[in-house]
Design an enzyme around this catalytic site. Structure first.
Site, short mmCIF file in Angstrom:
data_model
loop_
_atom_site.label_atom_id
_atom_site.label_comp_id
_atom_site.label_asym_id
_atom_site.label_seq_id
_atom_site.Cartn_x
_atom_site.Cartn_y
_atom_site.Cartn_z
N ARG A 42 0.83 -1.21 0.00
CA ARG A 42 0.00 0.00 0.00
C ARG A 42 0.85 1.25 0.00
O ARG A 42 0.51 2.26 -0.65
CB ARG A 42 -0.94 -0.03 1.20
CG ARG A 42 -2.07 -1.05 1.03
CD ARG A 42 -2.66 -1.43 2.36
NE ARG A 42 -3.85 -2.28 2.24
CZ ARG A 42 -3.82 -3.60 2.01
NH1 ARG A 42 -2.66 -4.23 1.84
NH2 ARG A 42 -4.95 -4.28 1.94
N GLY A 116 -1.38 -11.63 -5.27
CA GLY A 116 -2.79 -11.29 -5.41
C GLY A 116 -3.07 -9.86 -4.98
O GLY A 116 -3.90 -9.16 -5.58
N ARG A 144 -6.38 -17.78 -9.50
CA ARG A 144 -7.09 -17.16 -8.38
C ARG A 144 -8.27 -16.31 -8.85
O ARG A 144 -8.20 -15.63 -9.88
CB ARG A 144 -6.11 -16.35 -7.53
CG ARG A 144 -5.08 -17.28 -6.91
CD ARG A 144 -4.09 -16.57 -6.05
NE ARG A 144 -4.71 -15.98 -4.87
CZ ARG A 144 -4.04 -15.24 -3.99
NH1 ARG A 144 -2.76 -15.00 -4.16
NH2 ARG A 144 -4.66 -14.74 -2.94
N SER A 190 -12.78 -9.63 2.41
CA SER A 190 -11.47 -9.52 1.74
C SER A 190 -10.98 -8.08 1.77
O SER A 190 -11.62 -7.18 1.22
CB SER A 190 -11.58 -10.01 0.30
OG SER A 190 -10.46 -9.56 -0.45
N ASP A 347 -4.07 -15.18 6.95
CA ASP A 347 -2.79 -15.73 6.49
C ASP A 347 -2.10 -16.59 7.54
O ASP A 347 -1.12 -17.28 7.25
CB ASP A 347 -1.85 -14.59 6.07
CG ASP A 347 -2.37 -13.89 4.82
OD1 ASP A 347 -3.12 -14.53 4.04
OD2 ASP A 347 -2.04 -12.72 4.62
N LYS A 374 -6.14 -19.07 -1.94
CA LYS A 374 -4.87 -18.38 -1.75
C LYS A 374 -3.85 -18.89 -2.78
O LYS A 374 -4.23 -19.45 -3.79
CB LYS A 374 -4.39 -18.57 -0.30
CG LYS A 374 -5.35 -17.94 0.72
CD LYS A 374 -5.46 -16.44 0.50
CE LYS A 374 -6.45 -15.78 1.44
NZ LYS A 374 -6.64 -14.36 1.16
C1 S3P Z 1 -4.11 -8.98 2.00
C2 S3P Z 1 -5.34 -9.48 2.26
C3 S3P Z 1 -5.64 -10.90 2.40
C4 S3P Z 1 -4.38 -11.72 2.64
C5 S3P Z 1 -3.27 -11.32 1.74
C6 S3P Z 1 -2.93 -9.86 1.91
C7 S3P Z 1 -3.95 -7.54 1.82
O1 S3P Z 1 -6.26 -11.38 1.23
O2 S3P Z 1 -4.64 -13.08 2.51
O3 S3P Z 1 -2.11 -12.08 1.99
O4 S3P Z 1 -2.81 -7.04 1.89
O5 S3P Z 1 -4.96 -6.86 1.63
P1 S3P Z 1 -7.87 -11.24 1.06
O6 S3P Z 1 -8.17 -9.83 1.30
O7 S3P Z 1 -8.19 -11.64 -0.34
O8 S3P Z 1 -8.44 -12.19 2.07
#
Ligand code: S3P
Length: 460
Positions: A42, A116, A144, A190, A347, A374
Site C-alpha cells: 500500500r 494477489g 485465483r 477480503s 494468512d 490463496k
Molecule cells: C491482503 C489481504 C488478504 C491476505 C493477503 C494480503 C492484503 O487477502 O490473505 O495475503 O494485503 O490486503 P484477502 O483480502 O483476499 O483475504
C-alpha cells in the site's frame, strides 16, 4: 527469480527447492521479521497516487513487494531502493510520482507474479484512469478468482476482460475517468476487494461505499487517512463494517515507517509456543487491531506471549501500532475459531493449524473456505501436510477439525509453491522426530527471504 534459501547445518537445501529440517534441541534468539507485506504494497501504491516524493523505510523485501514496486515503476513513478535506517527499520524505497493524474499507460503487461494483493489493488487504480492495462501473474495467480474485483469495477464503468469469461488473469482493463460511485457488498470478507473498490472510488464521482460482513485488515483506510483522504468507517452490529470514500480527493505524498510483518512473526510465535525449550523475542511487529488476531488466538490456546508496546494503538484509525513480542514454550489446548476470527487471521491459519496439531484436545476452525483461494488451496495443503506428520486433521466443508496432542514424526511435505505452507512445515520440522523435507521451500522468499537463515540462527 526467487533466491534459494541459504545452505546451513540443521537445515539444508536438498535440490529442486527441497529443504531438509532436523529437530532443534532448543530455540533462542531475537528476530526482526521483514517489513509488513500488506503495508509495504500500500505504501508503494499510495506513493504512486500522491504527487511528489514518498520514502518507505523498512519495506518488506520479499518477491511480492518487489512485484508491486515494478508495477508502480511501469505506471510512471520513479522507484529506487534506498538503504537508510530509522528506528531500527532499514532499507526500503524512494518513490517520486507525478500523482494519479500522471499515471501512464503501461507499454507491456503488468506482471504481478505471485502477488494477489498487487493485482487486485492495481486493478482498482488503473480502472479509474483513461488507459488500457493488462494484469497478469504466475501460474498460481492465474488460478485465483478475480470476479470479486472485476464485477464491482465493471459496475463503476470500467471494461474488464479476462480468461474464463472475465474472471481469471490475465485481466485486460480499459479504465474510465471518472468512474461512477457504487455501494458494494463484497460476497467474501477480503481486504483486497475492499481496498480495490475504495481506491477506484477515489477516481469516481460521488461516494463509494463498501460493506464488510467481517472486519478485515484496515491498512488502506489508515494509510489513506494519513495521506489526507477522508475515509469513514462505521462499526455495525455483528462485527460488520461500512466504509465510504468520496471521489476526487487528492492523496498527499508521505513517508512510511513499515513495522515488521505479524504474518511472518507468526511462524516464530508458533515455533516458540510448541517447542519444549524455547524463548524467542520477535522485534518491532505490527499489532494493528484488525491484524493481531493470531496473538490473541494463540494466547487463548495457552501460549505465553509477552507484548511490549513500541508505539501504542491510536484511536484515530491512522497510525500502525507495533510491539516487541516474547514467546516461551507453552502447553497449548484446542480452541474454537469462528469465521470472523478466520478473516482477521487469514494468512496465519496454516501455522495456527500446526499449533492445533500439537495442542491437547480439539480445535475447530469454522469458515475457512477462503483459504482455498490463496496461493494454493491451503485447506487441502495444510491437511495433507499435517497428516504426513501424523496429525489428525479432518475437513468438513469449510471447517477444519484438528484433534491435537499426537507426537509429530518427520515427513516429506509439499508446499505447493506456497510460502506460508513452506514455513509452516519447516516450523513443524523443528519439533517432529527425525528429518522433515519441505518441497518448494524456496517459495518462502515470496514474503520472507531470510526465513531459513533465521531458522538456523534460532536453533543454534
Ligand atoms: C491482503 C489481504 C488478504 C491476505 C493477503 C494480503 C492484503 O487477502 O490473505 O495475503 O494485503 O490486503 P484477502 O483480502 O483476499 O483475504
Amino acid at each position: 527469480m526467487i533466491p534459494a534459501p541459504a545452505s546451513t547445518v540443521g537445515t539444508r537445501p536438498a535440490g529442486g527447492g527441497t529443504t531438509v529440517i532436523r529437530p532443534a534441541a532448543r530455540l533462542r534468539g531475537e528476530i526482526r521479521p521483514p517489513g509488513d507485506k500488506s503495508i509495504s504494497h500500500r505504501a508503494l501504491l499510495l506513493a504512486l497516487l500522491g504527487e511528489g516524493e514518498s520514502r518507505i523505510v523498512g519495506a518488506g523485501d520479499g518477491a511480492d513487494v518487489r512485484s508491486t514496486a515494478d508495477v508502480v515503476a511501469a505506471l510512471g513513478a520513479t522507484v529506487e531502493r534506498i538503504d537508510e535506517a530509522t528506528g531500527g527499520r532499514t532499507a526500503g524505497y524512494r518513490v517520486a510520482s507525478p500523482g494519479a493524474a500522471g499515471i501512464v499507460e503501461p507499454t507491456g503487461v503488468l506482471d504481478c507474479r505471485n502477488s494477489g494483493t498487487t493485482l487486485r489493488l492495481v486493478a482498482g487504480i488503473v480502472a479509474a484512469r483513461p488507459l488500457f492495462a493488462v494484469l497478469d501473474g504466475d501460474a498460481s495467480l492465474r488460478r485465483r478468482p478475480m470476479a470479486r474485483v472485476a464485477e464491482p469495477l465493471r459496475a463503476m464503468g470500467a471494461r474488464i476482460g479476462g480468461r474464463a469469461r472475465g474472471t481469471l488473469p490475465p485481466l485486460a482493463i480499459e479504465g474510465r475517468s471518472p468512474l461512477v460511485a457504487i455501494d458494494h457488498a463484497s460476497p467474501v470478507p477480503s481486504a483486497q476487494v475492499k481496498s480495490c473498490v475504495l481506491l477506484a472510488g477515489l477516481g469516481a464521482t460521488g461516494v463509494t461505499s463498501v460493506h464488510e460482513t467481517f472486519a478485515t485488515r484496515d491498512h488502506t483506510e489508515r494509510m489513506l487517512r494519513a495521506r489526507g483522504v477522508a475515509v469513514t468507517t462505521e462499526r455495525l452490529p455483528g462485527g460488520r463494517r461500512l466504509h465510504a470514500v468520496a471521489g476526487g480527493q487528492a492523496i498527499l505524498p508521505r513517508d512510511e515507517l513499515v513495522p515488521g510483518d505479524l504474518s511472518g512473526a507468526a511462524f516464530w510465535l508458533v515455533a516458540g509456543a510448541i517447542h519444549p525449550d524455547a524463548e524467542i523475542v520477535v522485534r518491532d511487529v505490527g499489532t494493528n487491531p484488525t491484524r493481531r488476531a493470531i496473538i490473541d488466538l494463540l494466547r487463548r490456546m495457552g501460549a505465553t506471549i509477552e507484548e511490549r508496546s513500541i508505539s501504542p494503538a491510536e484511536d484515530d484509525g491512522i497510525g500502525e501500532p507495533s510491539a516487541d513480542l516474547v514467546v516461551r514454550s507453552s502447553r497449548l489446548r484446542g480452541i474454537d475459531v469462528d469465521p470472523g476470527e478466520v478473516a482477521a487471521a487469514i494468512d496465519e491459519v496454516p501455522v495456527l493449524c500446526l499449533a492445533a496439531a500439537v495442542a491437547d484436545g480439539r480445535t475447530r476452525i469454522r469458515g475457512a473456505g477462503e483459504l482455498r483461494h490463496k496461493e494454493t488451496d491451503r485447506v487441502a495443503g495444510i491437511a495433507a501436510g499435517l497428516r504426513a506428520f501424523g496429525a489428525e486433521v479432518a475437513v468438513d466443508g469449510d471447517e477444519i477439525i484438528i484433534d491435537g496432542g499426537r507426537a509429530l514424526a518427520g515427513a516429506v511435505t509439499e508446499a505447493h509453491d506456497d510460502h506460508r505452507l513452506a514455513m509452516t512445515f519447516a516450523v513443524a520440522g523443528l519439533i517432529a522426530g527425525g528429518e522433515t523435507a519441505v518441497r518448494d521451500a524456496d517459495s518462502a522468499a515470496v514474503s520472507y527471504p531470510g526465513f531459513f537463515a533465521e531458522l538456523e540462527r534460532v536453533r543454534a
